[in-house]
Each structure stands twice: as C-alpha cells, then as structure tokens.
Design a protein around this motif. Structure first.
Motif, PDB file in Angstrom:
ATOM      1  N   LEU A   1       9.112  61.201  11.077  1.00 58.85           N
ATOM      2  CA  LEU A   1       8.445  61.066  12.367  1.00 58.85           C
ATOM      3  C   LEU A   1       9.336  61.408  13.560  1.00 58.85           C
ATOM      4  O   LEU A   1       8.865  61.986  14.536  1.00 58.85           O
ATOM      5  N   LEU A   2      10.617  61.046  13.479  1.00 51.57           N
ATOM      6  CA  LEU A   2      11.533  61.411  14.564  1.00 51.57           C
ATOM      7  C   LEU A   2      12.092  62.815  14.380  1.00 51.57           C
ATOM      8  O   LEU A   2      12.606  63.415  15.322  1.00 51.57           O
ATOM      9  N   GLY A   3      12.009  63.315  13.154  1.00 50.13           N
ATOM     10  CA  GLY A   3      12.624  64.609  12.889  1.00 50.13           C
ATOM     11  C   GLY A   3      14.137  64.532  12.949  1.00 50.13           C
ATOM     12  O   GLY A   3      14.818  65.485  13.316  1.00 50.13           O
ATOM     13  N   TRP A   4      14.680  63.388  12.566  1.00 55.16           N
ATOM     14  CA  TRP A   4      16.122  63.136  12.673  1.00 55.16           C
ATOM     15  C   TRP A   4      16.663  62.649  11.343  1.00 55.16           C
ATOM     16  O   TRP A   4      15.996  61.916  10.613  1.00 55.16           O
ATOM     17  N   LYS A   5      17.880  63.044  11.030  1.00 51.73           N
ATOM     18  CA  LYS A   5      18.592  62.439   9.912  1.00 51.73           C
ATOM     19  C   LYS A   5      20.087  62.551  10.160  1.00 51.73           C
ATOM     20  O   LYS A   5      20.560  63.460  10.866  1.00 51.73           O
ATOM     21  N   ALA A   6      20.827  61.614   9.598  1.00 54.02           N
ATOM     22  CA  ALA A   6      22.284  61.621   9.741  1.00 54.02           C
ATOM     23  C   ALA A   6      22.868  62.816   8.996  1.00 54.02           C
ATOM     24  O   ALA A   6      22.445  63.143   7.896  1.00 54.02           O
ATOM     25  N   GLU A   7      23.846  63.470   9.624  1.00 47.63           N
ATOM     26  CA  GLU A   7      24.451  64.668   9.041  1.00 47.63           C
ATOM     27  C   GLU A   7      25.932  64.512   8.731  1.00 47.63           C
ATOM     28  O   GLU A   7      26.467  65.241   7.900  1.00 47.63           O
ATOM     29  N   LEU A   8      26.608  63.586   9.397  1.00 50.68           N
ATOM     30  CA  LEU A   8      28.060  63.450   9.256  1.00 50.68           C
ATOM     31  C   LEU A   8      28.391  62.394   8.210  1.00 50.68           C
ATOM     32  O   LEU A   8      27.838  61.293   8.225  1.00 50.68           O
ATOM     33  N   ASP A   9      29.311  62.733   7.294  1.00 50.56           N
ATOM     34  CA  ASP A   9      29.590  61.841   6.171  1.00 50.56           C
ATOM     35  C   ASP A   9      30.716  60.857   6.481  1.00 50.56           C
ATOM     36  O   ASP A   9      31.298  60.852   7.568  1.00 50.56           O
ATOM     37  N   VAL A  10      31.022  60.017   5.482  1.00 47.23           N
ATOM     38  CA  VAL A  10      32.020  58.970   5.657  1.00 47.23           C
ATOM     39  C   VAL A  10      33.387  59.557   5.995  1.00 47.23           C
ATOM     40  O   VAL A  10      34.140  58.995   6.804  1.00 47.23           O
ATOM     41  N   ASN A  11      33.727  60.695   5.401  1.00 46.59           N
ATOM     42  CA  ASN A  11      35.025  61.302   5.696  1.00 46.59           C
ATOM     43  C   ASN A  11      35.135  61.696   7.165  1.00 46.59           C
ATOM     44  O   ASN A  11      36.181  61.500   7.797  1.00 46.59           O
ATOM     45  N   GLU A  12      34.046  62.242   7.718  1.00 47.81           N
ATOM     46  CA  GLU A  12      34.048  62.592   9.133  1.00 47.81           C
ATOM     47  C   GLU A  12      34.113  61.334  10.001  1.00 47.81           C
ATOM     48  O   GLU A  12      34.762  61.324  11.055  1.00 47.81           O
ATOM     49  N   MET A  13      33.442  60.280   9.571  1.00 47.32           N
ATOM     50  CA  MET A  13      33.506  59.010  10.305  1.00 47.32           C
ATOM     51  C   MET A  13      34.947  58.516  10.395  1.00 47.32           C
ATOM     52  O   MET A  13      35.433  58.125  11.459  1.00 47.32           O
ATOM     53  N   MET A  14      35.650  58.539   9.250  1.00 47.07           N
ATOM     54  CA  MET A  14      37.022  58.023   9.211  1.00 47.07           C
ATOM     55  C   MET A  14      37.997  58.924   9.969  1.00 47.07           C
ATOM     56  O   MET A  14      38.849  58.444  10.723  1.00 47.07           O
ATOM     57  N   SER A  15      37.870  60.225   9.791  1.00 49.15           N
ATOM     58  CA  SER A  15      38.818  61.137  10.447  1.00 49.15           C
ATOM     59  C   SER A  15      38.659  61.113  11.962  1.00 49.15           C
ATOM     60  O   SER A  15      39.650  61.122  12.700  1.00 49.15           O
ATOM     61  N   SER A  16      37.412  61.048  12.451  1.00 52.24           N
ATOM     62  CA  SER A  16      37.204  61.029  13.903  1.00 52.24           C
ATOM     63  C   SER A  16      37.666  59.704  14.510  1.00 52.24           C
ATOM     64  O   SER A  16      38.232  59.678  15.605  1.00 52.24           O
ATOM     65  N   ALA A  17      37.432  58.598  13.778  1.00 51.20           N
ATOM     66  CA  ALA A  17      37.898  57.300  14.268  1.00 51.20           C
ATOM     67  C   ALA A  17      39.419  57.268  14.357  1.00 51.20           C
ATOM     68  O   ALA A  17      40.006  56.708  15.297  1.00 51.20           O
ATOM     69  N   TRP A  18      40.096  57.912  13.398  1.00 55.56           N
ATOM     70  CA  TRP A  18      41.556  57.944  13.388  1.00 55.56           C
ATOM     71  C   TRP A  18      42.093  58.827  14.515  1.00 55.56           C
ATOM     72  O   TRP A  18      43.073  58.476  15.188  1.00 55.56           O
ATOM     73  N   LYS A  19      41.463  59.958  14.753  1.00 53.26           N
ATOM     74  CA  LYS A  19      41.881  60.827  15.866  1.00 53.26           C
ATOM     75  C   LYS A  19      41.750  60.102  17.203  1.00 53.26           C
ATOM     76  O   LYS A  19      42.602  60.225  18.087  1.00 53.26           O
ATOM     77  N   TRP A  20      40.682  59.335  17.347  1.00 53.17           N
ATOM     78  CA  TRP A  20      40.472  58.551  18.572  1.00 53.17           C
ATOM     79  C   TRP A  20      41.559  57.484  18.720  1.00 53.17           C
ATOM     80  O   TRP A  20      42.109  57.299  19.808  1.00 53.17           O
ATOM     81  N   GLU A  21      41.896  56.807  17.624  1.00 53.33           N
ATOM     82  CA  GLU A  21      42.933  55.770  17.682  1.00 53.33           C
ATOM     83  C   GLU A  21      44.275  56.370  18.081  1.00 53.33           C
ATOM     84  O   GLU A  21      45.025  55.782  18.886  1.00 53.33           O
ATOM     85  N   LYS A  22      44.591  57.539  17.547  1.00 56.02           N
ATOM     86  CA  LYS A  22      45.855  58.203  17.898  1.00 56.02           C
ATOM     87  C   LYS A  22      45.845  58.663  19.352  1.00 56.02           C
ATOM     88  O   LYS A  22      46.877  58.611  20.027  1.00 56.02           O
ATOM     89  N   TYR A  23      44.694  59.111  19.836  1.00 54.94           N
ATOM     90  CA  TYR A  23      44.575  59.476  21.249  1.00 54.94           C
ATOM     91  C   TYR A  23      44.841  58.258  22.130  1.00 54.94           C
ATOM     92  O   TYR A  23      45.562  58.348  23.137  1.00 54.94           O
ATOM     93  N   LEU A  24      44.271  57.115  21.759  1.00 53.24           N
ATOM     94  CA  LEU A  24      44.452  55.897  22.556  1.00 53.24           C
ATOM     95  C   LEU A  24      45.922  55.459  22.598  1.00 53.24           C
ATOM     96  O   LEU A  24      46.380  54.912  23.610  1.00 53.24           O
TER      97      LEU A  24
END
Length: 340
Positions: free
Chosen positions: A312-335
């Motif tokens: 109905l929304l025409g939406w679905k999640a596309e990014l996997d757990v590895n992308e979740m972890m890698s992006s969170a880590w890049k953000w932590e290093k930026y901080l």
C-alpha cells in the motif's frame, strides 16, 4: 511542491527525514526545541542538501506560540510529528514529564492546524509488547505498555483514532517503527544519544571507539537460536523514506480511510549476538562484550510483517544489517573528530 513541517526536525529520525523530503522536492520547515538534539544539525543538513533549512525553535507544549506559528504559515499542507521524549528508563522515573510533553504536543498540533492537514505520526512497535504471533501484523492486539513512554505511543494512537472518527478532513498515518539504527551515508548526521545510550547499536559504537566499557548482552537463555533477544533492525534512511511515502499516499488520496497504520521494519529479526558479529565483520573492530542477566521489561523477540507497507505504501527496506553497522561506525568516528 507542498511544504511539510517536521517537528523534532533536528533529531535522529527527523533530520534524516528532512534530507529525504528535500531529495523528493518538498519544501521543508523544521521545528525543534533542542531538548534532545543539537543546533549543529542545521549546518550538517545544509552541507548534505545544499539548501538552507527553514527552522523555528519552539516548544510544542506552548499552545499560544504554536498557534501563532501555524497562522503565519498557511502554506503547510503536511506535518510529520517526531517531537517527543523517548527514553524508556527516564519515563519510568518521571512519568508526568512524558505524559505532559508527548500528549500536549500532539493535541496542540491537531488543534492548531484545525484538522486541515496530512499528519504522519511517529509510533512504535512497542505497542505490540511480546506478540503472540510472529512476524507481527498491524492487526495484532495492542498490549499493555511496559513503560510510560510506550504508553504515550499507545494513547497517542487512540487520540488520533478517536479524532479521525469525528474529523473527516484530518488524514493521519501512524508508522510503527521497529528498531532504527545506522546513519546517513555522508556520516554528517546520525544518532546523538544524551548520556549513556539506552539502545544497542550506539552503545556498541561508543564501546568500540573507547567511550564506553564492555557491551552487555542482556540475557542468553531466551527461546531464540542463540539465546539472545531478537529485534527487527531498520536503517534510518529507509525509515525516513517511508515518511515521504506516507505523505505522498495522503496527498494522492490513496488512503483507504482517514486513519491508517503501517509497520516499518525489514521483516526479519536479528539477535543481539548477530548484531555484534555483523559489526565486527563489517568494521574489522573487535568488540568487548559480556553476557548479563535478562533486563526487566525486555521482550524476547519481535519482528514485523511489512507486507502492508510494501503493497500500500509502495515502500520496503533496502539497506541490510552490514550497511546499518558500517554507517553507524562511520558516524561514531566522525563524532570523535567533530564533537557536537
């Protein structure tokens, strides 16, 4: 394009949603009181989008100021309402703080816009408690909340349901999130927990960077494949895109009723130990973690059926757990190099 108001617009999910609204061609007004966010996010958003975000500092519990703001902005056609207190533990210690803020802000928004608005409400999978059937669908019974915070989400949905029944001009979509994690690919915005993180992933990244001690896995004897609790983790960018899809659904008058509910998740569960292993594999960082006792109030396992959102929304999640972890880590290093 329409102009969308994003309350809590400098927060974790709000800031990512602002980016996706800009990407979709919308005009955006951000509103926040910085009670749980940083003013620096506005600069970060300008860097990411190349646009100066329109911003108003305002406490939504101040009814008079909110009414004046809305009167000055008749061009606003949609509201995405994130602004709310959200720390489970604090809500247990200070329930009235949570009931006052989270209810007054919602009621004031509905009254201020006089119901002539498309409203997306930030809800939560906490309304399901420990579901009887997994994956949990939107039709599952809402169970007694484990905390005042969770209760504010349940009652807010009831407020919206009851209001929509007698207010046909008001269109609302409540989005029930599972566990938002990750950060924008630019590493310029991400989760900014105040104090000790209450959620798993920011604690993992802070532990890995040396800001915290060992990660505690709360419980190893759950009825799950590895004994640790299971959750449905969703990348915050995917989550943000779902809010744009919800606004478009109401604009295009595709809603089946003037109050709808959608689950937002990946449709699969990951255990705490699986998340830890994914972080180590993706980043190359070895985590120091220990096994602890179960934590009071935690459900054993929950993940969502997201068929309705897909169809109905025409939406679905596309990014996997590895992308979740890698992006969170890049953000932590930026901080670490650019503290807020």
């Amino acid at each position: 394009m329409a102009k969308i108001l994003v309350t809590g617009g400098t927060g974790f999910i709000g800031s990512h949603t602002a980016v996706e609204l800009f990407n979709a061609g919308y005009e955006v007004i951000l509103l926040d009181d910085f009670s749980n966010s940083s003013r620096k996010i506005l600069t970060q958003l300008k860097t990411i989008t190349g646009q100066e975000p329109e911003f108003v500092e305002l406490d939504l519990c101040d009814e008079a100021k909110l009414n004046a703001f809305v009167e000055q902005h008749p061009e606003i056609t949609g509201v995405i309402h994130f602004a709310a207190f959200k720390a489970v533990g604090e809500s247990v210690q200070q329930p009235l703080k949570y009931y006052r803020n989270n209810f007054y802000s919602l009621i004031n928004i509905i009254n201020a816009f006089k119901s002539k608005v498309n409203l997306v409400f930030s809800s939560s999978c906490t309304v399901y408690g420990q579901p009887d059937v997994l994956p949990v669908t939107e039709d599952a019974p809402v169970k007694r909340a484990e905390s005042p915070y969770g209760n504010t989400k349940q009652i807010a949905e009831e407020i919206l349901t009851d209001t929509c029944k007698v207010t046909p001009d008001l269109k609302v979509i409540s989005l029930r999130y599972f566990n938002p994690v990750g950060a924008h690919s630019s590493a310029l915005i991400g989760e900014l927990p105040i104090g000790v993180p209450q959620n798993l992933v920011p604690f993992i990244t802070q532990s890995a960077i040396g800001k915290r001690g060992p990660v505690t896995v709360f419980g190893s004897d759950y009825n799950t494949p590895d004994g640790s609790a299971v959750r449905d983790y969703i990348h915050v960018v995917d989550l943000a895109k779902a809010h744009v899809a919800a606004i478009k659904r109401m604009e295009e008058e595709k809603s089946e009723s003037n109050y709808e509910v959608f689950n937002l998740g990946t449709g699969k569960g990951s255990s705490v130990l699986e998340i830890i292993k994914a972080f180590e594999a993706t980043t190359g960082e070895k985590l120091d973690y220990k096994i602890g006792d179960r934590r009071e109030g935690d459900v054993e396992q929950v993940w969502g059926n997201v068929t309705k959102s897909s169809e109905l929304l025409g939406w679905k999640a596309e990014l996997d757990v590895n992308e979740m972890m890698s992006s969170a880590w890049k953000w932590e290093k930026y901080l670490k190099d650019n503290p807020f």
